[in-house]
Design a protein around this motif. Structure first.
Motif, short mmCIF file in Angstrom:
data_model
loop_
_atom_site.label_atom_id
_atom_site.label_comp_id
_atom_site.label_asym_id
_atom_site.label_seq_id
_atom_site.Cartn_x
_atom_site.Cartn_y
_atom_site.Cartn_z
N MET A 1 12.60 -24.57 66.18
CA MET A 1 12.91 -23.48 65.29
C MET A 1 12.55 -23.95 63.89
O MET A 1 12.94 -25.04 63.48
N TYR A 2 11.81 -23.09 63.17
CA TYR A 2 11.34 -23.42 61.83
C TYR A 2 11.70 -22.31 60.86
O TYR A 2 11.64 -21.14 61.20
N ASP A 3 12.05 -22.71 59.64
CA ASP A 3 12.35 -21.74 58.59
C ASP A 3 11.09 -21.05 58.09
O ASP A 3 11.15 -19.92 57.64
N HIS A 4 9.95 -21.73 58.16
CA HIS A 4 8.71 -21.21 57.56
C HIS A 4 7.57 -21.21 58.57
O HIS A 4 7.40 -22.17 59.33
N TYR A 5 6.77 -20.18 58.52
CA TYR A 5 5.62 -20.05 59.41
C TYR A 5 4.67 -21.23 59.26
O TYR A 5 4.14 -21.74 60.25
N ASP A 6 4.44 -21.70 58.04
CA ASP A 6 3.51 -22.81 57.83
C ASP A 6 3.98 -24.06 58.58
O ASP A 6 3.16 -24.79 59.13
N ASP A 7 5.29 -24.31 58.59
CA ASP A 7 5.82 -25.45 59.35
C ASP A 7 5.61 -25.25 60.84
O ASP A 7 5.26 -26.19 61.56
N ALA A 8 5.80 -24.03 61.31
CA ALA A 8 5.59 -23.73 62.72
C ALA A 8 4.12 -23.92 63.09
O ALA A 8 3.80 -24.47 64.15
N ALA A 9 3.22 -23.49 62.22
CA ALA A 9 1.78 -23.67 62.48
C ALA A 9 1.44 -25.16 62.52
O ALA A 9 0.67 -25.60 63.39
N ARG A 10 2.03 -25.95 61.62
CA ARG A 10 1.80 -27.41 61.67
C ARG A 10 2.34 -27.99 62.96
O ARG A 10 1.75 -28.91 63.53
N ALA A 11 3.47 -27.46 63.45
CA ALA A 11 4.04 -27.94 64.71
C ALA A 11 3.09 -27.66 65.86
O ALA A 11 2.90 -28.52 66.74
N VAL A 12 2.47 -26.50 65.88
CA VAL A 12 1.50 -26.18 66.93
C VAL A 12 0.34 -27.17 66.86
O VAL A 12 -0.10 -27.71 67.89
N HIS A 13 -0.15 -27.44 65.66
CA HIS A 13 -1.23 -28.42 65.50
C HIS A 13 -0.79 -29.81 65.97
O HIS A 13 -1.56 -30.52 66.63
N ALA A 14 0.44 -30.20 65.67
CA ALA A 14 0.96 -31.50 66.11
C ALA A 14 1.03 -31.57 67.63
O ALA A 14 0.70 -32.61 68.23
N LEU A 15 1.43 -30.48 68.27
CA LEU A 15 1.47 -30.45 69.73
C LEU A 15 0.07 -30.61 70.31
O LEU A 15 -0.14 -31.36 71.27
N GLU A 16 -0.90 -29.93 69.72
CA GLU A 16 -2.28 -30.06 70.19
C GLU A 16 -2.79 -31.48 69.98
O GLU A 16 -3.52 -32.02 70.81
N ASP A 17 -2.39 -32.11 68.86
CA ASP A 17 -2.78 -33.50 68.62
C ASP A 17 -2.23 -34.43 69.68
O ASP A 17 -2.79 -35.50 69.93
N LEU A 18 -1.11 -34.04 70.30
CA LEU A 18 -0.52 -34.81 71.40
C LEU A 18 -1.10 -34.40 72.75
O LEU A 18 -0.57 -34.78 73.80
N ASN A 19 -2.15 -33.60 72.73
CA ASN A 19 -2.84 -33.12 73.93
C ASN A 19 -1.98 -32.21 74.79
O ASN A 19 -2.15 -32.15 76.01
N VAL A 20 -1.06 -31.48 74.16
CA VAL A 20 -0.32 -30.45 74.89
C VAL A 20 -1.26 -29.25 74.99
O VAL A 20 -1.73 -28.74 73.97
N PRO A 21 -1.57 -28.80 76.19
CA PRO A 21 -2.49 -27.66 76.33
C PRO A 21 -1.94 -26.40 75.65
O PRO A 21 -0.73 -26.14 75.68
N GLY A 22 -2.83 -25.63 75.07
CA GLY A 22 -2.44 -24.38 74.41
C GLY A 22 -1.67 -23.46 75.34
O GLY A 22 -0.77 -22.75 74.91
N ALA A 23 -1.99 -23.50 76.62
CA ALA A 23 -1.29 -22.66 77.60
C ALA A 23 0.18 -23.05 77.76
O ALA A 23 0.97 -22.27 78.29
N ASP A 24 0.55 -24.25 77.29
CA ASP A 24 1.92 -24.72 77.42
C ASP A 24 2.71 -24.59 76.12
O ASP A 24 3.81 -25.13 76.01
N ILE A 25 2.14 -23.91 75.13
CA ILE A 25 2.78 -23.74 73.82
C ILE A 25 3.03 -22.27 73.57
O ILE A 25 2.18 -21.43 73.90
N SER A 26 4.18 -21.94 72.97
CA SER A 26 4.49 -20.56 72.59
C SER A 26 4.99 -20.52 71.16
O SER A 26 5.60 -21.46 70.67
N VAL A 27 4.73 -19.39 70.51
CA VAL A 27 5.21 -19.12 69.16
C VAL A 27 5.79 -17.71 69.17
O VAL A 27 5.16 -16.78 69.69
N VAL A 28 7.01 -17.55 68.61
CA VAL A 28 7.64 -16.23 68.53
C VAL A 28 8.33 -16.11 67.16
O VAL A 28 9.05 -17.02 66.76
#
Length: 189
Positions: A1-28
């Motif tokens: 859970m993030y207060d700001h969209y920019d932090d959430a977007a960075r979190a998605v990028h961090a997950l991808e950097d850890l090789n988490v497939p995009g299909a295993d990530i969600s944003v709401v």
């Protein structure tokens, strides 16, 4: 859970950097105040420009779509969690716990108390980033998300309960655009 969209977007990028497939990530995130229209458009342009070299992160953020979630109202979302919430009728959200954000999260193994806090956080203008990862990547993934500014879900739940909140109410009317803006700028809880 993030207060700001920019932090959430960075979190998605961090997950991808850890090789988490995009299909295993969600944003709401709630969009009752049209806050995300520009962000969705900007990410769509960025994702299209990055193409396949991104390996899915641009695609996930570029794939943010508009939908309506019971108890939350208009929202932007992408990923596996979103498809779990959506009904089979052309993107319409089904009613009841099975078609709710809480139901999707508990069905994926999130404790009901935590799922209720996450859903209430989205209702109040925060952005949820969720990922399905193997147990052996759990600690590494959690650390990466915390570095991006993830909120402490226990503290968040405690603050909501201190206001008299008990659980997410799927039948409550979604917050108005003005109320959502006041949540986002910190003038309402």
């Amino acid at each position: 859970m993030y207060d700001h969209y920019d932090d959430a977007a960075r979190a998605v990028h961090a997950l991808e950097d850890l090789n988490v497939p995009g299909a295993d990530i969600s944003v709401v995130a709630s969009n009752a105040d049209n806050f995300y229209e520009d962000a969705v458009a900007d990410d769509a342009v960025a994702g299209a420009g990055m193409g396949a070299a991104v390996g899915g992160v641009g695609g996930l953020l570029a794939g943010l779509g508009m939908l309506t979630i019971p108890g939350i109202g208009p929202a932007v979302a992408a990923g596996w969690l979103t498809s779990t919430v959506l009904g089979a009728t052309g993107g319409a959200v089904v009613g009841g716990a099975a078609g709710s954000l809480v139901g999707a999260m508990t069905g994926a193994g999130v404790a009901p108390a935590d799922a209720n806090v996450y859903a209430e956080g989205v209702r109040r203008g925060r952005t949820l980033v969720s990922a399905t990862v193997p147990d052996e990547k759990g600690a590494e993934t959690e650390n990466a998300l915390l570095k991006c500014g993830a909120l402490d879900i226990d503290q968040l739940g405690t603050s909501y309960r201190a206001e008299g909140w008990t659980q997410f109410d799927i039948h409550a009317p979604p917050p108005t655009a003005d109320k959502l803006r006041s949540y986002r700028n910190g003038t309402a809880h």
